[in-house]
Design a protein around this motif. Structure first.
Motif, PDB file in Angstrom:
ATOM      1  N   MET A   1      25.430 -23.174  31.604  1.00 14.97           N
ATOM      2  CA  MET A   1      25.667 -22.820  30.222  1.00 14.97           C
ATOM      3  C   MET A   1      24.739 -21.698  29.748  1.00 14.97           C
ATOM      4  SD  MET A   1      27.721 -23.537  27.914  1.00 14.97           S
ATOM      5  CE  MET A   1      27.989 -23.409  26.204  1.00 14.97           C
ATOM      6  N   PRO A   2      23.478 -21.701  30.151  1.00 13.91           N
ATOM      7  CA  PRO A   2      22.627 -20.580  29.732  1.00 13.91           C
ATOM      8  C   PRO A   2      23.161 -19.231  30.234  1.00 13.91           C
ATOM      9  CG  PRO A   2      21.264 -22.347  30.572  1.00 13.91           C
ATOM     10  CD  PRO A   2      22.681 -22.726  30.853  1.00 13.91           C
ATOM     11  N   LEU A   3      23.800 -19.245  31.399  1.00 11.54           N
ATOM     12  CA  LEU A   3      24.355 -18.003  31.935  1.00 11.54           C
ATOM     13  C   LEU A   3      25.467 -17.475  31.031  1.00 11.54           C
ATOM     14  CD1 LEU A   3      24.341 -15.972  34.242  1.00 11.54           C
ATOM     15  CD2 LEU A   3      25.949 -17.440  35.449  1.00 11.54           C
ATOM     16  N   ILE A   4      26.283 -18.343  30.502  1.00  6.90           N
ATOM     17  CA  ILE A   4      27.359 -17.942  29.599  1.00  6.90           C
ATOM     18  C   ILE A   4      26.779 -17.364  28.304  1.00  6.90           C
ATOM     19  CG2 ILE A   4      29.346 -18.756  28.280  1.00  6.90           C
ATOM     20  CD1 ILE A   4      29.771 -18.727  31.312  1.00  6.90           C
ATOM     21  N   ILE A   5      25.729 -17.981  27.796  1.00  5.35           N
ATOM     22  CA  ILE A   5      25.089 -17.489  26.568  1.00  5.35           C
ATOM     23  C   ILE A   5      24.499 -16.096  26.800  1.00  5.35           C
ATOM     24  CG2 ILE A   5      23.185 -17.891  24.956  1.00  5.35           C
ATOM     25  CD1 ILE A   5      23.710 -20.924  25.398  1.00  5.35           C
ATOM     26  N   ILE A   6      23.869 -15.910  27.953  1.00  2.57           N
ATOM     27  CA  ILE A   6      23.302 -14.595  28.281  1.00  2.57           C
ATOM     28  C   ILE A   6      24.404 -13.543  28.364  1.00  2.57           C
ATOM     29  CG2 ILE A   6      22.167 -13.283  30.126  1.00  2.57           C
ATOM     30  CD1 ILE A   6      20.507 -15.823  30.673  1.00  2.57           C
ATOM     31  N   ILE A   7      25.524 -13.900  28.983  1.00  2.50           N
ATOM     32  CA  ILE A   7      26.638 -12.952  29.101  1.00  2.50           C
ATOM     33  C   ILE A   7      27.170 -12.569  27.728  1.00  2.50           C
ATOM     34  CG2 ILE A   7      29.029 -12.713  29.893  1.00  2.50           C
ATOM     35  CD1 ILE A   7      28.189 -14.389  32.363  1.00  2.50           C
ATOM     36  N   VAL A   8      27.352 -13.546  26.861  1.00  2.00           N
ATOM     37  CA  VAL A   8      27.873 -13.264  25.516  1.00  2.00           C
ATOM     38  C   VAL A   8      26.890 -12.388  24.738  1.00  2.00           C
ATOM     39  CG1 VAL A   8      28.477 -14.326  23.299  1.00  2.00           C
ATOM     40  CG2 VAL A   8      29.333 -15.313  25.425  1.00  2.00           C
ATOM     41  N   LEU A   9      25.605 -12.686  24.837  1.00  2.00           N
ATOM     42  CA  LEU A   9      24.604 -11.860  24.153  1.00  2.00           C
ATOM     43  C   LEU A   9      24.601 -10.432  24.680  1.00  2.00           C
ATOM     44  CD1 LEU A   9      21.577 -14.299  23.812  1.00  2.00           C
ATOM     45  CD2 LEU A   9      23.000 -13.381  21.986  1.00  2.00           C
ATOM     46  N   LEU A  10      24.655 -10.284  26.004  1.00  2.00           N
ATOM     47  CA  LEU A  10      24.688  -8.943  26.575  1.00  2.00           C
ATOM     48  C   LEU A  10      25.946  -8.183  26.160  1.00  2.00           C
ATOM     49  CD1 LEU A  10      23.296  -9.402  30.201  1.00  2.00           C
ATOM     50  CD2 LEU A  10      22.281  -8.118  28.326  1.00  2.00           C
ATOM     51  N   LEU A  11      27.071  -8.873  26.118  1.00  2.00           N
ATOM     52  CA  LEU A  11      28.310  -8.235  25.672  1.00  2.00           C
ATOM     53  C   LEU A  11      28.178  -7.718  24.238  1.00  2.00           C
ATOM     54  CD1 LEU A  11      31.099 -10.547  27.077  1.00  2.00           C
ATOM     55  CD2 LEU A  11      30.859  -8.107  27.494  1.00  2.00           C
ATOM     56  N   ALA A  12      27.639  -8.559  23.370  1.00  2.00           N
ATOM     57  CA  ALA A  12      27.491  -8.167  21.966  1.00  2.00           C
ATOM     58  C   ALA A  12      26.502  -7.013  21.821  1.00  2.00           C
ATOM     59  CB  ALA A  12      27.045  -9.364  21.135  1.00  2.00           C
ATOM     60  N   LEU A  13      25.372  -7.106  22.511  1.00  2.00           N
ATOM     61  CA  LEU A  13      24.363  -6.049  22.416  1.00  2.00           C
ATOM     62  C   LEU A  13      24.880  -4.723  22.970  1.00  2.00           C
ATOM     63  CD1 LEU A  13      21.196  -8.085  23.415  1.00  2.00           C
ATOM     64  CD2 LEU A  13      21.726  -7.163  21.152  1.00  2.00           C
ATOM     65  N   LYS A  14      25.629  -4.783  24.060  1.00  2.00           N
ATOM     66  CA  LYS A  14      26.188  -3.555  24.644  1.00  2.00           C
ATOM     67  C   LYS A  14      27.285  -2.989  23.752  1.00  2.00           C
ATOM     68  CE  LYS A  14      27.438  -0.530  27.804  1.00  2.00           C
ATOM     69  NZ  LYS A  14      26.751   0.715  27.905  1.00  2.00           N
ATOM     70  N   TYR A  15      28.151  -3.835  23.242  1.00  2.00           N
ATOM     71  CA  TYR A  15      29.269  -3.378  22.417  1.00  2.00           C
ATOM     72  C   TYR A  15      28.780  -2.694  21.138  1.00  2.00           C
ATOM     73  CZ  TYR A  15      33.599  -3.341  19.778  1.00  2.00           C
ATOM     74  OH  TYR A  15      34.677  -2.952  19.049  1.00  2.00           O
ATOM     75  N   PHE A  16      27.778  -3.308  20.494  1.00  2.00           N
ATOM     76  CA  PHE A  16      27.270  -2.751  19.250  1.00  2.00           C
ATOM     77  C   PHE A  16      26.136  -1.742  19.476  1.00  2.00           C
ATOM     78  CE2 PHE A  16      29.084  -6.835  17.758  1.00  2.00           C
ATOM     79  CZ  PHE A  16      30.061  -6.296  16.930  1.00  2.00           C
ATOM     80  N   ALA A  17      25.833  -1.434  20.737  1.00  2.00           N
ATOM     81  CA  ALA A  17      24.831  -0.437  21.128  1.00  2.00           C
ATOM     82  C   ALA A  17      23.489  -0.687  20.447  1.00  2.00           C
ATOM     83  CB  ALA A  17      25.337   0.967  20.839  1.00  2.00           C
ATOM     84  N   ILE A  18      22.975  -1.879  20.648  1.00  2.00           N
ATOM     85  CA  ILE A  18      21.712  -2.271  20.036  1.00  2.00           C
ATOM     86  C   ILE A  18      20.579  -2.089  21.044  1.00  2.00           C
ATOM     87  CG2 ILE A  18      20.414  -4.192  19.045  1.00  2.00           C
ATOM     88  CD1 ILE A  18      23.097  -5.273  18.021  1.00  2.00           C
ATOM     89  N   GLY A  19      19.586  -1.326  20.657  1.00  2.00           N
ATOM     90  CA  GLY A  19      18.370  -1.156  21.435  1.00  2.00           C
ATOM     91  C   GLY A  19      18.612  -0.614  22.836  1.00  2.00           C
TER      92      GLY A  19
END
Length: 78
Positions: A1-19
Protein backbone atom coordinates in the motif's frame (compact mmCIF):
# COMPACT_ATOMS: atom_id res chain seq x y z
CA UNK A 1 0.00 0.00 0.00
CA UNK A 2 2.79 2.50 0.67
CA UNK A 3 4.00 1.88 -2.88
CA UNK A 4 0.61 2.90 -4.28
CA UNK A 5 0.61 6.08 -2.17
CA UNK A 6 4.10 6.96 -3.43
CA UNK A 7 3.00 6.41 -7.03
CA UNK A 8 -0.06 8.63 -6.62
CA UNK A 9 2.01 11.37 -4.97
CA UNK A 10 4.63 11.22 -7.71
CA UNK A 11 1.92 11.36 -10.37
CA UNK A 12 0.37 14.45 -8.80
CA UNK A 13 3.71 16.19 -8.26
CA UNK A 14 4.83 15.47 -11.82
CA UNK A 15 1.50 16.45 -13.38
CA UNK A 16 1.32 19.77 -11.54
CA UNK A 17 5.10 20.35 -12.01
CA UNK A 18 5.81 20.93 -8.34
CA UNK A 19 9.41 21.42 -7.25
CA UNK A 20 12.14 19.06 -8.42
CA UNK A 21 9.53 16.47 -9.40
CA UNK A 22 8.72 18.46 -12.54
CA UNK A 23 11.98 17.20 -14.07
CA UNK A 24 11.51 13.52 -13.20
CA UNK A 25 11.05 11.33 -16.23
CA UNK A 26 7.70 9.60 -16.72
CA UNK A 27 9.68 6.38 -17.04
CA UNK A 28 10.42 6.40 -13.31
CA UNK A 29 6.73 6.63 -12.48
CA UNK A 30 5.75 4.00 -15.02
CA UNK A 31 8.55 1.78 -13.67
CA UNK A 32 7.12 2.05 -10.17
CA UNK A 33 3.69 1.22 -11.55
CA UNK A 34 5.15 -1.88 -13.19
CA UNK A 35 6.80 -2.93 -9.93
CA UNK A 36 3.50 -2.48 -8.08
CA UNK A 37 1.63 -4.48 -10.73
CA UNK A 38 4.12 -7.35 -10.56
CA UNK A 39 4.01 -7.35 -6.76
CA UNK A 40 0.22 -7.32 -6.42
CA UNK A 41 -0.47 -9.74 -9.28
CA UNK A 42 2.31 -12.29 -8.83
CA UNK A 43 4.40 -11.95 -5.68
CA UNK A 44 1.64 -11.29 -3.16
CA UNK A 45 -0.39 -14.41 -4.11
CA UNK A 46 2.81 -16.47 -4.38
CA UNK A 47 3.83 -15.48 -0.84
CA UNK A 48 0.30 -16.00 0.48
CA UNK A 49 -0.07 -12.44 1.75
CA UNK A 50 -3.54 -12.05 0.22
CA UNK A 51 -4.81 -15.24 1.91
CA UNK A 52 -3.30 -14.28 5.25
CA UNK A 53 -5.10 -10.93 5.23
CA UNK A 54 -8.43 -12.58 4.34
CA UNK A 55 -7.87 -15.21 7.04
CA UNK A 56 -7.18 -12.55 9.67
CA UNK A 57 -10.38 -10.69 8.74
CA UNK A 58 -12.47 -13.88 8.96
CA UNK A 59 -10.93 -14.73 12.34
CA UNK A 60 -11.79 -11.27 13.65
CA UNK A 61 -15.41 -11.61 12.47
CA UNK A 62 -15.69 -15.03 14.11
CA UNK A 63 -14.34 -13.76 17.43
CA UNK A 64 -16.76 -10.84 17.40
CA UNK A 65 -19.67 -13.18 16.67
CA UNK A 66 -18.67 -15.57 19.49
CA UNK A 67 -18.26 -12.71 21.97
CA UNK A 68 -21.58 -11.21 20.96
CA UNK A 69 -23.34 -14.57 21.34
CA UNK A 70 -21.89 -15.31 24.76
CA UNK A 71 -22.52 -11.78 26.03
CA UNK A 72 -26.13 -12.05 24.93
CA UNK A 73 -26.72 -15.34 26.75
CA UNK A 74 -24.95 -14.53 29.99
CA UNK A 75 -27.19 -14.70 33.00
CA UNK A 76 -26.81 -12.33 35.91
CA UNK A 77 -25.34 -13.96 39.01
CA UNK A 78 -27.33 -14.11 42.18
Amino acid sequence: MPLIIIIVLLLALKYFAIGPFADISWWWISGLMTVAFIFFEFLEPMLGLDKRRAHDEMEKIQKERVNKTFDKHKRPRR
